[in-house]
Design an enzyme around this catalytic site. Structure first.
Site, mmCIF file in Angstrom:
data_model
loop_
_atom_site.group_PDB
_atom_site.id
_atom_site.type_symbol
_atom_site.label_atom_id
_atom_site.label_comp_id
_atom_site.label_asym_id
_atom_site.label_seq_id
_atom_site.Cartn_x
_atom_site.Cartn_y
_atom_site.Cartn_z
ATOM 1 N N TYR A 51 0.847 -1.196 0.000
ATOM 2 C CA TYR A 51 0.000 0.000 0.000
ATOM 3 C C TYR A 51 0.882 1.247 0.000
ATOM 4 O O TYR A 51 1.852 1.306 0.748
ATOM 5 C CB TYR A 51 -0.919 0.030 1.233
ATOM 6 C CG TYR A 51 -2.371 -0.102 0.826
ATOM 7 C CD1 TYR A 51 -2.953 0.852 0.006
ATOM 8 C CD2 TYR A 51 -3.138 -1.185 1.241
ATOM 9 C CE1 TYR A 51 -4.269 0.717 -0.400
ATOM 10 C CE2 TYR A 51 -4.447 -1.320 0.838
ATOM 11 C CZ TYR A 51 -5.010 -0.362 0.013
ATOM 12 O OH TYR A 51 -6.307 -0.487 -0.400
ATOM 13 N N GLU A 53 -0.540 4.834 -0.508
ATOM 14 C CA GLU A 53 -1.351 6.031 -0.765
ATOM 15 C C GLU A 53 -0.498 7.283 -0.591
ATOM 16 O O GLU A 53 0.274 7.393 0.364
ATOM 17 C CB GLU A 53 -2.558 6.070 0.182
ATOM 18 C CG GLU A 53 -3.626 5.074 -0.242
ATOM 19 C CD GLU A 53 -4.858 5.101 0.653
ATOM 20 O OE1 GLU A 53 -4.956 5.971 1.526
ATOM 21 O OE2 GLU A 53 -5.726 4.229 0.444
ATOM 22 N N ASP A 197 -6.938 13.309 -25.082
ATOM 23 C CA ASP A 197 -6.896 11.927 -24.608
ATOM 24 C C ASP A 197 -6.204 11.122 -25.706
ATOM 25 O O ASP A 197 -6.816 10.763 -26.711
ATOM 26 C CB ASP A 197 -8.326 11.432 -24.366
ATOM 27 C CG ASP A 197 -8.350 9.996 -23.864
ATOM 28 O OD1 ASP A 197 -7.323 9.306 -23.980
ATOM 29 O OD2 ASP A 197 -9.410 9.571 -23.375
ATOM 30 N N THR A 223 -3.893 5.908 -21.881
ATOM 31 C CA THR A 223 -3.681 4.590 -21.288
ATOM 32 C C THR A 223 -2.243 4.213 -21.617
ATOM 33 O O THR A 223 -1.591 4.857 -22.435
ATOM 34 C CB THR A 223 -4.629 3.537 -21.890
ATOM 35 O OG1 THR A 223 -4.499 3.558 -23.314
ATOM 36 C CG2 THR A 223 -6.070 3.805 -21.508
ATOM 37 N N LYS A 226 -1.980 0.492 -25.028
ATOM 38 C CA LYS A 226 -2.386 0.376 -26.434
ATOM 39 C C LYS A 226 -1.127 0.491 -27.303
ATOM 40 O O LYS A 226 -0.268 -0.370 -27.214
ATOM 41 C CB LYS A 226 -3.453 1.435 -26.749
ATOM 42 C CG LYS A 226 -4.735 1.232 -25.907
ATOM 43 C CD LYS A 226 -5.835 2.155 -26.338
ATOM 44 C CE LYS A 226 -7.126 1.877 -25.595
ATOM 45 N NZ LYS A 226 -7.342 2.742 -24.446
ATOM 46 N N ARG A 232 -1.707 -2.663 -18.547
ATOM 47 C CA ARG A 232 -2.993 -1.948 -18.540
ATOM 48 C C ARG A 232 -2.925 -0.863 -17.474
ATOM 49 O O ARG A 232 -2.589 -1.134 -16.328
ATOM 50 C CB ARG A 232 -4.141 -2.894 -18.183
ATOM 51 C CG ARG A 232 -4.317 -4.042 -19.132
ATOM 52 C CD ARG A 232 -5.677 -4.660 -18.967
ATOM 53 N NE ARG A 232 -6.648 -3.830 -19.638
ATOM 54 C CZ ARG A 232 -6.856 -3.845 -20.954
ATOM 55 N NH1 ARG A 232 -6.172 -4.647 -21.728
ATOM 56 N NH2 ARG A 232 -7.740 -3.057 -21.507
#
Ligand code: DSN
Length: 433
Positions: A51, A53, A197, A223, A226, A232
């Site tokens: 974790y 954060e 985008d 992203t 691609k 991903r």
């Protein structure tokens, strides 16, 4: 994968079958690619346990010294790749990256002007079924019926009429490049933020084979899986950081925050919790790969392959939206062949050729049927296909589309697909265990 094989044979066997499917199919979904082994290895590591954060040097958890180093490397490499002032590598996906952009630049109810989904846009650019069209007020520009291209005069007219707070550029099914300078002029004229985008074209832009949005757009999302060929995930970038004066997240102190600070806050805690550190490590690996000259060669081949594919389809009398392509995909309008996208997708699937049915501009069919198919070349280019193989791909697709109900022909094409795939080995069985 020995542990998985014995502990969970059902999942092991499903992954194995998916690996085999990828090995033996033509993967022509324009948004897909084959990540390298190194990228996939980074994802399957102990980093998934951590974790973290917050951001490097400013976390809400102890024990973050190693993941800080990893996230810093990812950020530094991405900045170098795009010549960006700032990046955030934490977005879990393109959609969450976009959510953070809305949160930073728009108040609920304010107007976004984006490319219509039915003309090649994206769900998160104001579709009424997506948060972007539910929380914000969407207005759309489209492509011209005659040319399949965006007419910048029409975009300007629409912007002057609807006075958007933000204009979005970017698409998931548009075979042409964008005129960022013209979009910038319009945004300046109406006082709108300009957001690109670049999810589909991020790899092509990184390699310099398409126009660069960074000098013109206030903020860029993408992203990473691609054309960029990473894991991903998502990312947000700023070419030149500026002071925020209009954003939704008001500065709490007397000091006006930078856009980068507002965007960081919008990613965490604004729209996400803990970052996926195993994915961020894989992003770092992919960015390093993308900085190599071989990545530029790959992207140049992507452009050549899409162009070769388009040529054969045109020779065979198919209508292509915009009459061709200058990026990684073509959009085939099947109406003149008396076919729907659904029939084409299903017949091609039976021949081990994976494409997706897609709306064409001014489509009269529903999104579940559609009049077109979208064909992308990034994955099979990674596999090693060049123009010669893509001409063969187009011929095999044509054979299926000419006889979508003829199972004998489909069986023969499936055999040819398998033979060609075998000439370009993809994953060894070790990936599947
Ligand atoms: N679903 C992606 C695509 O296929 O283009 C976009 O998010």
């Amino acid at each position: 994968m020995n542990s998985l094989q014995f502990q969970d044979p059902a999942i092991f066997s499903a992954i194995k079958r998916e690996t085999e499917r990828q090995n033996h199919n033509f993967e022509l979904i324009a948004s897909e690619n084959f990540a390298s082994k190194a990228v996939m290895e980074a994802m399957g590591t102990t980093l998934t346990n951590k974790y973290a954060e917050g951001y490097p040097g400013k976390r809400y958890y102890g024990g973050c010294e190693v993941v800080d180093e990893i996230e810093d490397l990812a950020r530094e490499r991405a900045k170098r790749l795009y010549g960006a002032d700032w990046v955030n590598v934490q977005p879990h996906s393109g959609a969450t990256a976009n959510a953070a952009i809305y949160l930073s630049f728009m108040k609920p109810g304010e107007t976004l002007l984006g490319l219509d989904l039915a003309h090649g846009g994206h769900l998160t650019h104001g579709s009424p079924v997506n948060f972007s069209g539910i929380i914000y007020h969407p207005e759309f520009y489209g492509v011209e019926e005659a040319t399949g291209r965006i007419d910048m005069n029409k975009v300007r007219e629409k912007a002057l009429k609807v006075r958007p707070k933000m204009i979005s550029i970017g698409a998931s099914a548009y075979p042409r490049d964008f005129d960022y300078a013209a979009f910038r002029d319009i945004a300046n004229e109406v006082g709108a933020f300009l957001w690109m985008d670049m999810a589909h074209t991020a790899g092509l832009i990184a390699a310099g084979v398409l126009n660069d949005p960074l000098p013109y757009c206030d903020v860029i999302s993408t992203t990473t899986h691609k054309t960029l060929r990473g894991p991903r995930g998502g990312m947000i970038l700023i070419g030149k950081d500026k002071e925020n004066s209009l954003g939704y997240i008001a500065p709490k102190s007397g000091r006006t925050k930078l856009w980068s600070e507002v965007l960081d806050t919008s990613v965490f805690p604004g729209t996400q919790g803990g970052p996926l550190m195993h994915v961020i490590a894989a992003k770092a690996v992919a960015f390093e790969e993308a900085l190599k000259p071989s990545f530029t060669d790959y992207q140049k081949q992507v452009i050549r392959n899409a162009s070769a594919l388009a040529d054969v389809f045109k020779e065979k009398g198919y209508k292509l939206v915009s009459d061709g392509t200058e990026n990684h995909l073509i959009l085939v309008d099947l109406r003149s062949k008396g076919l729907t996208g659904k029939i084409a997708e299903e017949a091609l699937d039976r021949a081990s050729i994976t494409v997706n049915k897609n709306m064409v501009p001014f489509d009269t069919e529903s999104p579940f049927v559609t009049s077109g198919i979208r064909i992308g070349v990034p994955a099979m280019t990674t596999r090693g296909f060049s123009e010669e193989e893509f001409r063969r791909v187009a011929e095999l697709i044509d054979r299926v589309l000419m006889s979508p109900d003829n199972e004998e022909i489909i069986d023969m094409v499936r055999g040819d697909v398998r033979a060609l795939c075998n000439e370009f080995p993809l994953y060894e069985s070790s990936i599947a265990g």
